[in-house]
Design a protein around this motif. Sequence first.
Motif, short mmCIF file in Angstrom:
data_model
loop_
_atom_site.label_atom_id
_atom_site.label_comp_id
_atom_site.label_asym_id
_atom_site.label_seq_id
_atom_site.Cartn_x
_atom_site.Cartn_y
_atom_site.Cartn_z
N ILE A 1 45.94 37.26 37.56
CA ILE A 1 45.40 38.20 38.54
C ILE A 1 44.63 39.32 37.85
N SER A 2 45.15 39.78 36.71
CA SER A 2 44.46 40.81 35.95
C SER A 2 43.10 40.30 35.46
N ASN A 3 43.07 39.07 34.99
CA ASN A 3 41.81 38.48 34.54
C ASN A 3 40.82 38.33 35.70
N CYS A 4 41.37 37.96 36.86
CA CYS A 4 40.51 37.84 38.05
C CYS A 4 39.88 39.18 38.41
N ALA A 5 40.68 40.24 38.26
CA ALA A 5 40.17 41.58 38.57
C ALA A 5 39.07 41.98 37.58
N THR A 6 39.25 41.57 36.32
CA THR A 6 38.25 41.90 35.30
C THR A 6 36.93 41.19 35.57
N ILE A 7 37.01 39.90 35.87
CA ILE A 7 35.79 39.11 36.09
C ILE A 7 35.23 39.35 37.49
N GLY A 8 36.13 39.53 38.45
CA GLY A 8 35.73 39.69 39.85
C GLY A 8 36.08 38.44 40.62
N LEU A 9 36.99 38.56 41.58
CA LEU A 9 37.48 37.40 42.30
C LEU A 9 36.36 36.67 43.04
N SER A 10 35.49 37.42 43.70
CA SER A 10 34.40 36.78 44.45
C SER A 10 33.43 36.06 43.52
N ASN A 11 33.28 36.57 42.29
CA ASN A 11 32.43 35.90 41.31
C ASN A 11 33.02 34.56 40.90
N LEU A 12 34.35 34.52 40.80
CA LEU A 12 35.04 33.30 40.38
C LEU A 12 34.99 32.21 41.43
N THR A 13 34.98 32.61 42.69
CA THR A 13 35.10 31.63 43.78
C THR A 13 33.84 31.50 44.63
N ASN A 14 32.79 32.19 44.22
CA ASN A 14 31.54 32.16 45.01
C ASN A 14 31.78 32.58 46.46
N GLY A 15 32.69 33.52 46.63
CA GLY A 15 32.97 34.03 47.97
C GLY A 15 33.94 33.19 48.77
N LYS A 16 34.44 32.10 48.19
CA LYS A 16 35.41 31.25 48.90
C LYS A 16 36.82 31.71 48.57
N ARG A 17 37.80 31.17 49.28
CA ARG A 17 39.19 31.57 49.05
C ARG A 17 39.69 31.06 47.69
N ALA A 18 40.63 31.84 47.13
CA ALA A 18 41.27 31.46 45.87
C ALA A 18 42.73 31.11 46.13
N PHE A 19 43.13 29.90 45.78
CA PHE A 19 44.55 29.53 45.78
C PHE A 19 45.17 30.06 44.49
N ILE A 20 46.19 30.90 44.62
CA ILE A 20 46.85 31.48 43.44
C ILE A 20 48.34 31.17 43.51
N ASN A 21 48.87 30.62 42.41
CA ASN A 21 50.30 30.29 42.34
C ASN A 21 51.15 31.55 42.19
N PHE A 22 52.23 31.63 42.97
CA PHE A 22 53.14 32.77 42.89
C PHE A 22 54.57 32.30 42.67
N PRO A 23 55.15 32.66 41.51
CA PRO A 23 56.57 32.39 41.30
C PRO A 23 57.42 33.43 42.04
N LYS A 24 58.71 33.20 42.09
CA LYS A 24 59.61 34.06 42.87
C LYS A 24 59.52 35.53 42.46
N GLY A 25 59.56 35.78 41.14
CA GLY A 25 59.58 37.16 40.67
C GLY A 25 58.39 37.97 41.12
N VAL A 26 57.21 37.36 41.09
CA VAL A 26 55.99 38.07 41.49
C VAL A 26 55.95 38.21 43.01
N LEU A 27 56.40 37.20 43.72
CA LEU A 27 56.45 37.28 45.19
C LEU A 27 57.24 38.49 45.64
N LEU A 28 58.44 38.62 45.11
CA LEU A 28 59.34 39.66 45.59
C LEU A 28 58.95 41.05 45.12
N LYS A 29 58.01 41.14 44.19
CA LYS A 29 57.46 42.45 43.80
C LYS A 29 56.31 42.84 44.72
#
Length: 404
Positions: free
Chosen positions: A46-74
């Motif tokens: 997620i930090s890398n996505c913020a650096t590059i820019g999420l919309s740049n990575l996906t050409n404006g389309k949705r991004a599927f991002i995996n979330f483990p339990k620890g990150v979910l509950l935070k």
Amino acid sequence: MDIFLARQAIYNTENEVVAYELLFRNSNSNSFAGDVNEEKATIKLISNCATIGLSNLTNGKRAFINFPKGVLLKDIICLLEREEIVVEILENVNPTYEILTYLMELKNRKYIIALDDVVIDYRYKEFGALIDIYKIDFVATTKSERVIILNEIRKINPQGQLLAEKVETKEDYKEALKNNYLYFQGYYFSKPTMISAKDIAVRNVSCFNIMVELLSPDFDVDKIEKTIKSDVAISYKLIKFLNSASFSFVQKIRSIKQSIALLGKKDLAKWLSLVVISEMQNSNAEYTNNTIIRARFCELIAKEAKSSKESLVFMVGLFSNLDVFMNRSMKDIIVEIPLEEEAKDALLGCENDLSGILNLVKAYEKMDMKKVEEYSDKLNIDKKGLINIYIESIEWLNCLTKNF
């Protein structure tokens, strides 16, 4: 520093790319390093996505991002726009009461939820109708198993959509089409594509801008919130810090704005100063820690000297190595920082109350006892007590680093 990630396209029934799954990578090798903690991998992604820019990575389309339990509950997800992502629940996240309650919150907030690697087990059934998209693994299941899974999904969640993942053959694709899958992903269509970028300049500039904003006399909460949220790693650490046992808040921290309100301007600026300096790239961990200890040491000496400038001298101590961190002259940096003139003068080496404390700390760090005695006398404090203050500064840092 190079940063890496990979993306794999997700197609619809018209063979159009409708989304991308973003995948953690820690080198230019296009594979997941098995020794990397899943939670850390997601935060870094997620930090890398913020650096590059999420919309740049996906050409404006949705991004599927995996979330483990620890990150979910935070509740890191609250830092990401619901229109930009699909929350993909990893296969090892069990449908506990805590997880189901949180997913219900996400649904109420209009996030799209996908369940990863669906195979023939009890797990997917217990999520009930909370799942929007089921990713059915065509490698880990047989054709007959997939029929059973589809029948169960249609019973428990008729509105659930189907995504065929790890589709590797034309036969797999035909089967998925026949069974009304809406989305497709796998080597039959395309392999993950590596993406890399440089991170040093962006990270340092971002951190510096956060500090400039925090020190601005016109403290705009909305602007600060936006600035902090532009760096997901810092936002995560802030929420994690406030959710730690160090605080006795009745409610859990659920947003950056709430964090700012609960912590307050003074302590927020101090804490973020520590994190920002820690994120600077032109330093090693020991050097960074010593800078933070120096800042606390300055603050505690000011308190011992009964000075009313504890917070300001903390900033002076913390910024005393900023020229090294930023690889620029202190004179140039000072122009851009809205610090009080007294603090700026101290950082430039002019004599005043703040520089007197900073000079004492520097002398103590070098064990220049002649100067330690000289500066202690000027501040009217007992030099014998400095060892205890220094130890307290180290213990303070140790306590803080347990929480981020």
